[in-house]
Design a protein around this motif. Sequence first.
Motif, PDB file in Angstrom:
ATOM      1  N   THR A 183      42.917   8.847  67.078  1.00  0.00           N
ATOM      2  CA  THR A 183      42.007   7.699  67.129  1.00  0.00           C
ATOM      3  C   THR A 183      40.569   8.175  67.250  1.00  0.00           C
ATOM      4  O   THR A 183      39.661   7.661  66.590  1.00  0.00           O
ATOM      5  CB  THR A 183      42.356   6.783  68.311  1.00  0.00           C
ATOM      6  N   ILE A 184      40.361   9.189  68.096  1.00  0.00           N
ATOM      7  CA  ILE A 184      39.016   9.739  68.293  1.00  0.00           C
ATOM      8  C   ILE A 184      38.547  10.460  67.024  1.00  0.00           C
ATOM      9  O   ILE A 184      37.402  10.309  66.595  1.00  0.00           O
ATOM     10  CB  ILE A 184      39.003  10.703  69.496  1.00  0.00           C
ATOM     11  N   ARG A 185      39.451  11.213  66.409  1.00  0.00           N
ATOM     12  CA  ARG A 185      39.085  11.931  65.186  1.00  0.00           C
ATOM     13  C   ARG A 185      38.714  10.946  64.066  1.00  0.00           C
ATOM     14  O   ARG A 185      37.742  11.155  63.326  1.00  0.00           O
ATOM     15  CB  ARG A 185      40.242  12.828  64.735  1.00  0.00           C
ATOM     16  N   ASN A 186      39.490   9.878  63.947  1.00  0.00           N
ATOM     17  CA  ASN A 186      39.197   8.877  62.915  1.00  0.00           C
ATOM     18  C   ASN A 186      37.869   8.183  63.175  1.00  0.00           C
ATOM     19  O   ASN A 186      37.141   7.831  62.239  1.00  0.00           O
ATOM     20  CB  ASN A 186      40.319   7.838  62.854  1.00  0.00           C
ATOM     21  N   ARG A 187      37.571   7.963  64.460  1.00  0.00           N
ATOM     22  CA  ARG A 187      36.300   7.329  64.791  1.00  0.00           C
ATOM     23  C   ARG A 187      35.131   8.220  64.351  1.00  0.00           C
ATOM     24  O   ARG A 187      34.137   7.735  63.813  1.00  0.00           O
ATOM     25  CB  ARG A 187      36.229   7.064  66.301  1.00  0.00           C
ATOM     26  N   ILE A 188      35.265   9.515  64.571  1.00  0.00           N
ATOM     27  CA  ILE A 188      34.206  10.450  64.184  1.00  0.00           C
ATOM     28  C   ILE A 188      34.124  10.557  62.652  1.00  0.00           C
ATOM     29  O   ILE A 188      33.032  10.614  62.081  1.00  0.00           O
ATOM     30  CB  ILE A 188      34.450  11.839  64.818  1.00  0.00           C
ATOM     31  N   LYS A 189      35.282  10.548  62.002  1.00  0.00           N
ATOM     32  CA  LYS A 189      35.292  10.619  60.543  1.00  0.00           C
ATOM     33  C   LYS A 189      34.630   9.402  59.909  1.00  0.00           C
ATOM     34  O   LYS A 189      34.107   9.478  58.783  1.00  0.00           O
ATOM     35  CB  LYS A 189      36.720  10.753  60.025  1.00  0.00           C
ATOM     36  N   SER A 190      34.670   8.266  60.619  1.00  0.00           N
ATOM     37  CA  SER A 190      34.097   7.036  60.071  1.00  0.00           C
ATOM     38  C   SER A 190      32.577   7.016  60.131  1.00  0.00           C
ATOM     39  O   SER A 190      31.940   6.147  59.538  1.00  0.00           O
ATOM     40  CB  SER A 190      34.649   5.817  60.828  1.00  0.00           C
ATOM     41  N   LEU A 191      31.980   7.974  60.865  1.00  0.00           N
ATOM     42  CA  LEU A 191      30.521   8.033  60.936  1.00  0.00           C
ATOM     43  C   LEU A 191      29.947   8.389  59.570  1.00  0.00           C
ATOM     44  O   LEU A 191      30.507   9.203  58.841  1.00  0.00           O
ATOM     45  CB  LEU A 191      30.088   9.088  61.963  1.00  0.00           C
ATOM     46  N   SER A 192      28.833   7.783  59.241  1.00  0.00           N
ATOM     47  CA  SER A 192      28.207   8.090  57.957  1.00  0.00           C
ATOM     48  C   SER A 192      27.644   9.511  57.980  1.00  0.00           C
ATOM     49  O   SER A 192      27.198  10.013  59.015  1.00  0.00           O
ATOM     50  CB  SER A 192      27.088   7.092  57.651  1.00  0.00           C
ATOM     51  N   GLU A 193      27.682  10.155  56.816  1.00  0.00           N
ATOM     52  CA  GLU A 193      27.165  11.522  56.712  1.00  0.00           C
ATOM     53  C   GLU A 193      25.689  11.574  57.066  1.00  0.00           C
ATOM     54  O   GLU A 193      25.214  12.527  57.697  1.00  0.00           O
ATOM     55  CB  GLU A 193      27.391  12.035  55.283  1.00  0.00           C
ATOM     56  N   GLU A 194      24.976  10.528  56.698  1.00  0.00           N
ATOM     57  CA  GLU A 194      23.543  10.472  56.998  1.00  0.00           C
ATOM     58  C   GLU A 194      23.297  10.457  58.506  1.00  0.00           C
ATOM     59  O   GLU A 194      22.418  11.161  59.020  1.00  0.00           O
ATOM     60  CB  GLU A 194      22.937   9.225  56.360  1.00  0.00           C
ATOM     61  N   GLU A 195      24.087   9.642  59.239  1.00  0.00           N
ATOM     62  CA  GLU A 195      23.924   9.530  60.682  1.00  0.00           C
ATOM     63  C   GLU A 195      24.217  10.854  61.379  1.00  0.00           C
ATOM     64  O   GLU A 195      23.496  11.277  62.290  1.00  0.00           O
ATOM     65  CB  GLU A 195      24.868   8.437  61.211  1.00  0.00           C
ATOM     66  N   VAL A 196      25.289  11.539  60.947  1.00  0.00           N
ATOM     67  CA  VAL A 196      25.664  12.824  61.545  1.00  0.00           C
ATOM     68  C   VAL A 196      24.617  13.885  61.244  1.00  0.00           C
ATOM     69  O   VAL A 196      24.198  14.653  62.127  1.00  0.00           O
ATOM     70  CB  VAL A 196      27.045  13.276  61.026  1.00  0.00           C
ATOM     71  N   LEU A 197      24.166  13.935  60.006  1.00  0.00           N
ATOM     72  CA  LEU A 197      23.183  14.940  59.594  1.00  0.00           C
ATOM     73  C   LEU A 197      21.879  14.771  60.366  1.00  0.00           C
ATOM     74  O   LEU A 197      21.279  15.757  60.818  1.00  0.00           O
ATOM     75  CB  LEU A 197      22.935  14.816  58.088  1.00  0.00           C
ATOM     76  N   LYS A 198      21.470  13.532  60.542  1.00  0.00           N
ATOM     77  CA  LYS A 198      20.222  13.271  61.256  1.00  0.00           C
ATOM     78  C   LYS A 198      20.326  13.661  62.720  1.00  0.00           C
ATOM     79  O   LYS A 198      19.406  14.268  63.285  1.00  0.00           O
ATOM     80  CB  LYS A 198      19.867  11.787  61.123  1.00  0.00           C
ATOM     81  N   ALA A 199      21.454  13.329  63.356  1.00  0.00           N
ATOM     82  CA  ALA A 199      21.626  13.597  64.790  1.00  0.00           C
ATOM     83  C   ALA A 199      21.800  15.081  65.085  1.00  0.00           C
ATOM     84  O   ALA A 199      21.307  15.587  66.086  1.00  0.00           O
ATOM     85  CB  ALA A 199      22.821  12.817  65.320  1.00  0.00           C
ATOM     86  N   ARG A 200      22.472  15.811  64.200  1.00  0.00           N
ATOM     87  CA  ARG A 200      22.811  17.207  64.488  1.00  0.00           C
ATOM     88  C   ARG A 200      21.811  18.215  63.896  1.00  0.00           C
ATOM     89  O   ARG A 200      21.628  19.294  64.436  1.00  0.00           O
ATOM     90  CB  ARG A 200      24.205  17.521  63.956  1.00  0.00           C
ATOM     91  N   TYR A 201      21.168  17.828  62.784  1.00  0.00           N
ATOM     92  CA  TYR A 201      20.282  18.776  62.117  1.00  0.00           C
ATOM     93  C   TYR A 201      18.846  18.294  61.991  1.00  0.00           C
ATOM     94  O   TYR A 201      17.997  19.011  61.469  1.00  0.00           O
ATOM     95  CB  TYR A 201      20.834  19.116  60.719  1.00  0.00           C
ATOM     96  N   GLY A 202      18.594  17.054  62.420  1.00  0.00           N
ATOM     97  CA  GLY A 202      17.227  16.566  62.414  1.00  0.00           C
ATOM     98  C   GLY A 202      16.919  15.631  61.256  1.00  0.00           C
ATOM     99  O   GLY A 202      17.625  15.581  60.253  1.00  0.00           O
ATOM    100  N   GLN A 203      15.827  14.919  61.417  1.00  0.00           N
ATOM    101  CA  GLN A 203      15.446  13.902  60.444  1.00  0.00           C
ATOM    102  C   GLN A 203      15.055  14.518  59.102  1.00  0.00           C
ATOM    103  O   GLN A 203      15.299  13.932  58.048  1.00  0.00           O
ATOM    104  CB  GLN A 203      14.285  13.085  61.001  1.00  0.00           C
ATOM    105  N   LYS A 204      14.471  15.687  59.144  1.00  0.00           N
ATOM    106  CA  LYS A 204      14.028  16.316  57.900  1.00  0.00           C
ATOM    107  C   LYS A 204      15.205  16.614  56.981  1.00  0.00           C
ATOM    108  O   LYS A 204      15.166  16.320  55.776  1.00  0.00           O
ATOM    109  CB  LYS A 204      13.262  17.609  58.206  1.00  0.00           C
ATOM    110  N   SER A 205      16.269  17.182  57.533  1.00  0.00           N
ATOM    111  CA  SER A 205      17.449  17.494  56.727  1.00  0.00           C
ATOM    112  C   SER A 205      18.071  16.233  56.165  1.00  0.00           C
ATOM    113  O   SER A 205      18.509  16.195  55.008  1.00  0.00           O
ATOM    114  CB  SER A 205      18.477  18.254  57.580  1.00  0.00           C
ATOM    115  N   SER A 206      18.115  15.193  57.004  1.00  0.00           N
ATOM    116  CA  SER A 206      18.665  13.920  56.554  1.00  0.00           C
ATOM    117  C   SER A 206      17.824  13.322  55.440  1.00  0.00           C
ATOM    118  O   SER A 206      18.350  12.812  54.442  1.00  0.00           O
ATOM    119  CB  SER A 206      18.750  12.942  57.734  1.00  0.00           C
ATOM    120  N   ARG A 207      16.521  13.388  55.590  1.00  0.00           N
ATOM    121  CA  ARG A 207      15.621  12.795  54.599  1.00  0.00           C
ATOM    122  C   ARG A 207      15.714  13.534  53.272  1.00  0.00           C
ATOM    123  O   ARG A 207      15.662  12.911  52.204  1.00  0.00           O
ATOM    124  CB  ARG A 207      14.190  12.807  55.134  1.00  0.00           C
TER     125      ARG A 207
END
Length: 618
Positions: A183-207
């Motif tokens: 259930t936890i893994r599926n919840r994390i998988k459902s996160l958008s790639e953009e949201e994960v990229l921004k939170a973990r690597y910063g706004q520049k990488s996401s942009r």
Amino acid sequence: MSRLNFAPGVKVMYKDSPAIIIKIVDVNLISLQMLTSNVIYTVERKEISPLIKEEENIPPLEILTDNEWKIANFRYNIVKHIVDNKLRAPQIKEIAKKHNIHFSTIYRWINIFNTNGSVTALAGKKKTGGKNKSRLNNDVDKIVNDSITEIYLTPSKKSISKVIRSIKMKCKELDIIPPHENTIRNRIKSLSEEEVLKARYGQKSSREKFEPIKGNFPGANFPLSVVQIDHTCLDIFLVDELYRKPFMRPYLTLAIDVYSRMVVGFHLSFVPPGEMGTGLCIANAILSKDLLLEKHGIKGDWPCWGTMATIHLDNAKEFRGSMLKLACHNYGINIEHRPVATPHWGGNIERLFGTISKEVHNLSGSTFSKVSDRENYDSQAKASLTINELEKWLITYIVNVYHKKIHSSINMSPLEKFKKGIFGENGTLGTGLPPKLINERRVRLDFMPFFERTIQEYGVLIDHITYYSDILRKYIHSREDLTKYSKKQKFIFKRDPRDISIIYFYDPNVNDYFEIPYRDTSKPPISIWEFNEVVTKLSKQNITINENSIFEAYKEMENIELTAIRETKKLKRFSRLSDKRNENLHNSLRSIEENDIEKVTNLTIKPFEEIDDDAFTR
């Protein structure tokens, strides 16, 4: 939720007789052939109805369990893939074989979704009574969400295993059963790639990865493919409905179809923007505008209805509520949030607000957008429109002016662009008229926040106020199952914040909502902002907050307000006297001399009538 499809070959009812659609003439004109006489008519869209009004047996989305949501989403993803890619029988059979499902079952799922238009319909029928079913645990859900945000969505880039261990530890501390690891893994998988990229690597990488090309909104390739929603406080003072004295500035929430620039929905009120206003705007966008035009006596076409593919929102708090996400998901609507510091993503809706603001500045009572423009102009003294009159003006402008003017970005009017997307042009196929949802009341309720409460012998208690109706009697002290230590069963309730004298109870046996009034019906109807004002006052005075103290304080505030009207002829902000719902009070006030105004407090104030139809249209 039953739907009326507009396409050749669909059987419908016209003047209580069966017919079949043979041609879509225009967005509001349908050619059909009567099945009994073979006579052909061209009629307005609103004159036809479904051939068979199916009895709906779809539970509200709030009561589905994790497993039921999982089943519904699994089926929805298969159906969506088939419908979006227009797959044929051989490909559908391959999909059925891959998932070990009979192909006729998939056809049944497609038929269910086409008929009802909601993901919850694919969960299957629920057992009546609501017994022996697991329920979503809000405490566990909060722990999961908080842990993902605090551990996984951070620059430290912690692993999923770390998140799972943290969740189990927190659940153990609170002595509650933790969710399954999947259930936890599926919840994390459902996160958008953009949201994960921004939170973990910063706004520049996401942009760098997700930044769109300016001037070309991605994905807006057909009507209702992308709808933008935003809100603003209009630059105009309105007057109250009773004395037509300066009241306050209204808030406007708009929904615009990015492909055609058509306004597909709106919500106008004195309530600051929030999850409720956004939900009502989305419901207004989904539903037909026929009743709204008829209510205001406006002649014109507003051919916008149907569920949109994607809603594009900014990052404001009111756009991130769990209720909004759940309701949109149930109707198959994807939600996308605008990256921070990228104003051009919201350029279409911002431009529309600018266009409307310029027109508003021509109205009496305008506050203008610049201080220099307000010089020597008393906006409050010049105020002349009520909120209902402004709503009529706004609808008239949208339908008969904005939709028909040439838009420089698309080199044609929004209405023309919208019709080309529906019917196609130059050999390109259009999308066709979208299906119309039949149960408008259910749509509005689905986009309203909900409460879960047990039912006691005195009724239901919500925010210190007791509600009761005989419909609740059979559920008093109900429990989840028949075991000795079973928990008391909680039921779903909803309410309109503009009038909390009535709540809506979902009866799991009947699968429908029922109105539940105050237990003490002598109490006056009040809005949630009036209620909050009273509670804040009581808290500051260290007075015990209960139903009696709330309405006593409310009556006292009303007396002070009436005195102020007599002495200063000004209405207090959020005055109930400026609300049209108390017509009897208004008429009585007009006939009473100024020195007798105190007698008004003794008048009987009645709650809403026919709240089902009109209470949610604005």
